[in-house]
Write a protein that holds these residues in place. Structure first.
Motif, short mmCIF file in Angstrom:
data_model
loop_
_atom_site.label_atom_id
_atom_site.label_comp_id
_atom_site.label_asym_id
_atom_site.label_seq_id
_atom_site.Cartn_x
_atom_site.Cartn_y
_atom_site.Cartn_z
N VAL A 145 0.84 -1.20 0.00
CA VAL A 145 0.00 0.00 0.00
C VAL A 145 0.87 1.25 0.00
O VAL A 145 0.61 2.21 -0.73
CB VAL A 145 -0.93 -0.01 1.23
CG1 VAL A 145 -1.76 1.26 1.28
CG2 VAL A 145 -1.83 -1.24 1.20
N LEU A 146 1.94 1.23 0.81
CA LEU A 146 2.84 2.38 0.85
C LEU A 146 3.55 2.58 -0.49
O LEU A 146 3.70 3.70 -0.96
CB LEU A 146 3.87 2.20 1.96
CG LEU A 146 3.51 2.73 3.34
CD1 LEU A 146 4.64 2.46 4.32
CD2 LEU A 146 3.22 4.22 3.29
N LYS A 147 3.99 1.47 -1.09
CA LYS A 147 4.66 1.57 -2.39
C LYS A 147 3.71 2.15 -3.44
O LYS A 147 4.12 2.95 -4.29
CB LYS A 147 5.18 0.20 -2.81
CG LYS A 147 6.39 -0.27 -2.02
CD LYS A 147 6.80 -1.67 -2.44
CE LYS A 147 8.00 -2.15 -1.62
NZ LYS A 147 8.39 -3.54 -1.97
N ASP A 148 2.44 1.70 -3.40
CA ASP A 148 1.45 2.26 -4.34
C ASP A 148 1.28 3.76 -4.11
O ASP A 148 1.19 4.54 -5.08
CB ASP A 148 0.12 1.54 -4.18
CG ASP A 148 0.17 0.10 -4.66
OD1 ASP A 148 1.11 -0.24 -5.40
OD2 ASP A 148 -0.72 -0.69 -4.29
N GLU A 164 6.47 21.01 -4.18
CA GLU A 164 7.20 20.92 -2.91
C GLU A 164 6.52 20.03 -1.87
O GLU A 164 7.15 19.15 -1.29
CB GLU A 164 7.45 22.33 -2.35
CG GLU A 164 8.45 23.15 -3.15
CD GLU A 164 9.77 22.43 -3.34
OE1 GLU A 164 10.26 21.84 -2.36
OE2 GLU A 164 10.30 22.44 -4.45
N PRO A 165 5.21 20.21 -1.57
CA PRO A 165 4.58 19.31 -0.60
C PRO A 165 4.53 17.86 -1.06
O PRO A 165 4.57 16.94 -0.24
CB PRO A 165 3.17 19.90 -0.42
CG PRO A 165 2.94 20.76 -1.62
CD PRO A 165 4.28 21.27 -2.01
N LEU A 166 4.44 17.65 -2.37
CA LEU A 166 4.45 16.27 -2.88
C LEU A 166 5.81 15.62 -2.65
O LEU A 166 5.89 14.43 -2.30
CB LEU A 166 4.09 16.25 -4.36
CG LEU A 166 2.61 16.54 -4.70
CD1 LEU A 166 2.43 16.63 -6.22
CD2 LEU A 166 1.70 15.47 -4.12
N LYS A 167 6.88 16.37 -2.86
CA LYS A 167 8.22 15.84 -2.60
C LYS A 167 8.40 15.52 -1.12
O LYS A 167 9.00 14.50 -0.75
CB LYS A 167 9.29 16.83 -3.06
CG LYS A 167 9.43 16.94 -4.57
CD LYS A 167 10.55 17.91 -4.95
CE LYS A 167 10.76 17.95 -6.45
NZ LYS A 167 11.84 18.90 -6.83
N ASP A 168 7.87 16.40 -0.26
CA ASP A 168 7.94 16.16 1.18
C ASP A 168 7.15 14.91 1.56
O ASP A 168 7.60 14.10 2.37
CB ASP A 168 7.40 17.38 1.92
CG ASP A 168 7.44 17.21 3.42
OD1 ASP A 168 8.56 17.09 3.97
OD2 ASP A 168 6.37 17.16 4.06
N MET A 220 2.11 6.74 -6.76
CA MET A 220 1.12 7.75 -7.15
C MET A 220 1.66 9.17 -6.96
O MET A 220 1.50 10.03 -7.83
CB MET A 220 -0.17 7.56 -6.32
CG MET A 220 -0.96 6.31 -6.68
SD MET A 220 -2.41 6.10 -5.61
CE MET A 220 -3.35 7.55 -6.03
N VAL A 221 2.32 9.38 -5.82
CA VAL A 221 2.91 10.70 -5.57
C VAL A 221 4.01 10.98 -6.59
O VAL A 221 4.13 12.10 -7.11
CB VAL A 221 3.46 10.78 -4.14
CG1 VAL A 221 4.20 12.09 -3.92
CG2 VAL A 221 2.34 10.65 -3.12
N LYS A 222 4.81 9.96 -6.87
CA LYS A 222 5.88 10.12 -7.86
C LYS A 222 5.32 10.48 -9.23
O LYS A 222 5.86 11.33 -9.95
CB LYS A 222 6.69 8.82 -7.93
CG LYS A 222 7.91 8.90 -8.82
CD LYS A 222 8.68 7.58 -8.79
CE LYS A 222 9.88 7.64 -9.72
NZ LYS A 222 10.63 6.36 -9.71
N GLU A 270 5.98 13.86 -11.46
CA GLU A 270 6.44 13.83 -12.86
C GLU A 270 5.53 14.65 -13.76
O GLU A 270 6.01 15.35 -14.66
CB GLU A 270 6.50 12.37 -13.33
CG GLU A 270 7.63 11.57 -12.69
CD GLU A 270 7.55 10.09 -13.03
OE1 GLU A 270 6.51 9.67 -13.60
OE2 GLU A 270 8.52 9.36 -12.75
N ASN A 271 4.20 14.58 -13.54
CA ASN A 271 3.26 15.37 -14.35
C ASN A 271 3.49 16.86 -14.14
O ASN A 271 3.49 17.66 -15.09
CB ASN A 271 1.82 15.01 -13.99
CG ASN A 271 1.44 13.63 -14.50
OD1 ASN A 271 1.99 13.14 -15.48
ND2 ASN A 271 0.48 13.01 -13.83
#
Length: 521
Positions: free
Chosen positions: A96-99, A169-173, A103-105, A109-110
């Motif tokens: 679940v964490l990897k998924d 930035e928040p997505l990277k965090d 998704m965040v990754k 990228e988008n």
């Protein structure tokens, strides 16, 4: 044709009547009893059962479960046929964490792609920003219009770049936090468990089922806050628990109990085997080895303690051998995110306050509090934060195995009382008597009370203690001193008026053979 259809229908009905139904559900965790290094999880499931056999598959079971500890109870008109535990590899939290990380990754990228588009658009605008001079026919009106155009376009692109950057930035965090959680919590990489219950009911019925089991990788440790308002007030002691769990499942809004028992320790009485003595004989070595092998075999075949089950643990908690704290407020203890601090109880204890000085080691005086009858509080060994007059002074340690009926806590330096220790030459001498030597030593302690109130002060010093009959130590005496012969500790209790000073003198003599040297003299 009708006959064939009827036979097929009867066969289908016959199969249906003996089919086993399956229900998948997630049990609700209601109570957790946390031991010093394990936890007992109590959860429940409520639902409808269809007449016949049903397999109830309960998901989201701790991945650190002790399968031998599973206990099942229930209410309803049904029969429990069997209980089975197995890991569920499709329900690992790591997946679940990897998924979530993927998704965040993908979102990052988008956004990176949109940012690159904005950057390229900005470069294209700037590449076409060259303006011709008036000789080439560019009028001031045209120049103003072009400036407005470029300002509008660059502002639009700049705002879009800023918006995209703020989203990235928040997505990277978030991605970094998820990756950190995945790497630091080993329990996440283990699959969660499933408990399969096989039940049978004669008719449709409502069922309420309770499931209890032991999970490892959980526990708690005590720590304390000791607060003293002033020397005229009792001591306030806050008993806190640092609760941790890495079971792979979150405990949300659960009733929490903390137990001082340790179920992982064996309750089996040790066996005392014969200890045979014999004289050493070289030609008996082989026989001795055989004897040792026999003892080893006896040890291997000795009874081993049964694994602790939930029933035994609950019974142990209820005895006088342990203390069980029922926390009244529901708590959330998440798996793998670090300890959660739980306040257990608040105590008020009487204390005796003393000013103590040991000028041999420090010229300062120290204020101490002797917490009386502290063993009645049933405290475990642990670190304590000490506060005096709302100021943090440092840490101390509470030792539950102490045999003293008081707990001494240092409340810090008292700068209003000064001491000084110096050696006195008039006492110092070395004389030879026959085969022996006598050495004498003397000291003076000066105490000064700079406060505007009187103080009671305990002054401590020492004389050496002999560990050999050839070494004799004699105390030359001092007014008001008490001597503990076993430890050599000297103690004076004195009262100092405001601004008063006092001097204390003492000495001792050591006698020993002149051909010997004494260590630590």
């Amino acid at each position: 044709m009708k006959l064939l259809f009827s036979i097929a229908l009867l066969s289908s009905l016959h199969t249906f009547s003996f089919a086993q139904y399956q229900k998948n559900a997630t049990p609700n965790i209601e109570r957790v009893t946390v031991f010093l290094n394990q936890a007992q999880i109590e959860s429940s499931y409520a639902g409808n059962l269809t007449a016949g056999s049903t397999k109830i598959v309960l998901d989201n079971i701790a991945n650190t479960i002790d399968p031998n500890s599973i206990q099942v109870g229930g209410q309803g008109d049904f029969t429990l046929l069997g209980v089975k535990y197995k890991p569920n590899f499709l329900n690992a939290k790591a997946s679940v964490l990897k998924d979530s990380i993927d998704m965040v990754k993908s979102d990052i990228e988008n956004l990176d792609m949109l940012l690159n588009v904005a950057l390229n658009e900005e470069r294209m605008i700037m590449a076409n920003a060259s303006i011709k001079s008036e000789k080439d026919g560019v009028l001031p009106e045209d120049l103003k219009e072009m400036i407005e155009f470029f300002r509008t376009k660059l502002t639009e692109v700049g705002a879009r770049k800023l918006q995209i950057t703020r989203q990235i930035e928040p997505l990277k965090d978030k991605k970094a936090r998820l990756e950190k959680q995945l790497s630091q919590d080993p329990s996440l990489r283990m699959p969660l468990g499933q408990i399969e219950l096989s039940v049978s009911a004669v008719k449709n019925t409502n069922a309420k089922i309770s499931i209890t089991y032991i999970a490892r990788n959980a526990g708690w440790s005590p720590n304390y806050d000791i607060r003293v308002k002033d020397t005229n007030s009792p001591v306030n002691l806050t008993y806190k628990a640092s609760v941790y769990q890495n079971t792979g499942i979150d405990w949300k809004n659960v009733k929490l109990s903390l137990s001082t028992s340790n179920p992982s320790q064996s309750g089996q009485k040790p066996e005392v085997y014969p200890q045979y003595l014999s004289f050493y004989q070289p030609n008996m070595m082989r026989a001795m080895r055989k004897s040792e092998e026999g003892v080893a075999m006896a040890l291997e075949s000795a009874p081993i303690a049964d694994m602790a089950t939930a029933a035994n643990i609950v019974e142990m908690v209820e005895t006088s051998m342990s203390v069980n704290f029922q926390i009244q407020v529901p708590y959330n203890i998440l798996s793998g995110v670090g300890p959660e601090l739980v306040e257990v109880r608040n105590y008020t204890a009487n204390a005796a306050y003393n000013n103590i000085a040991a000028p041999k080691y420090d010229n300062a005086s120290f204020l101490t509090a002797d917490i009386l009858e502290w063993e009645k509080l049933k405290l475990l060994s642990g670190e304590a934060n000490v506060y005096f007059m709302e100021k943090f002074l440092g840490k101390t340690y509470i030792n539950e195995s102490s045999v003293d009926n008081k707990l001494t806590v240092s409340l810090g330096r008292d700068n209003g009382i000064n001491t000084k220790r110096e050696e006195l030459e008039k006492y110092k001498s070395r004389k030879t008597f026959g085969s022996n030597v006598k050495e004498s030593f003397g000291y003076k302690i000066t105490i000064k009370n700079t406060k505007n109130v009187a103080v009671d002060l305990i002054v401590e010093d020492q004389v050496p203690v002999s560990q050999d009959s050839d070494i004799e130590v004699s105390f030359d005496g001092s007014e008001g001193a008490t001597l503990d012969a076993a430890t050599g500790k000297l103690k004076w209790t004195i009262n100092l008026a405001p601004g008063a000073s006092k001097e204390i003198e003492f000495g001792y003599t050591v006698k020993y053979p002149k051909d010997k040297r004494i260590n630590n003299l």
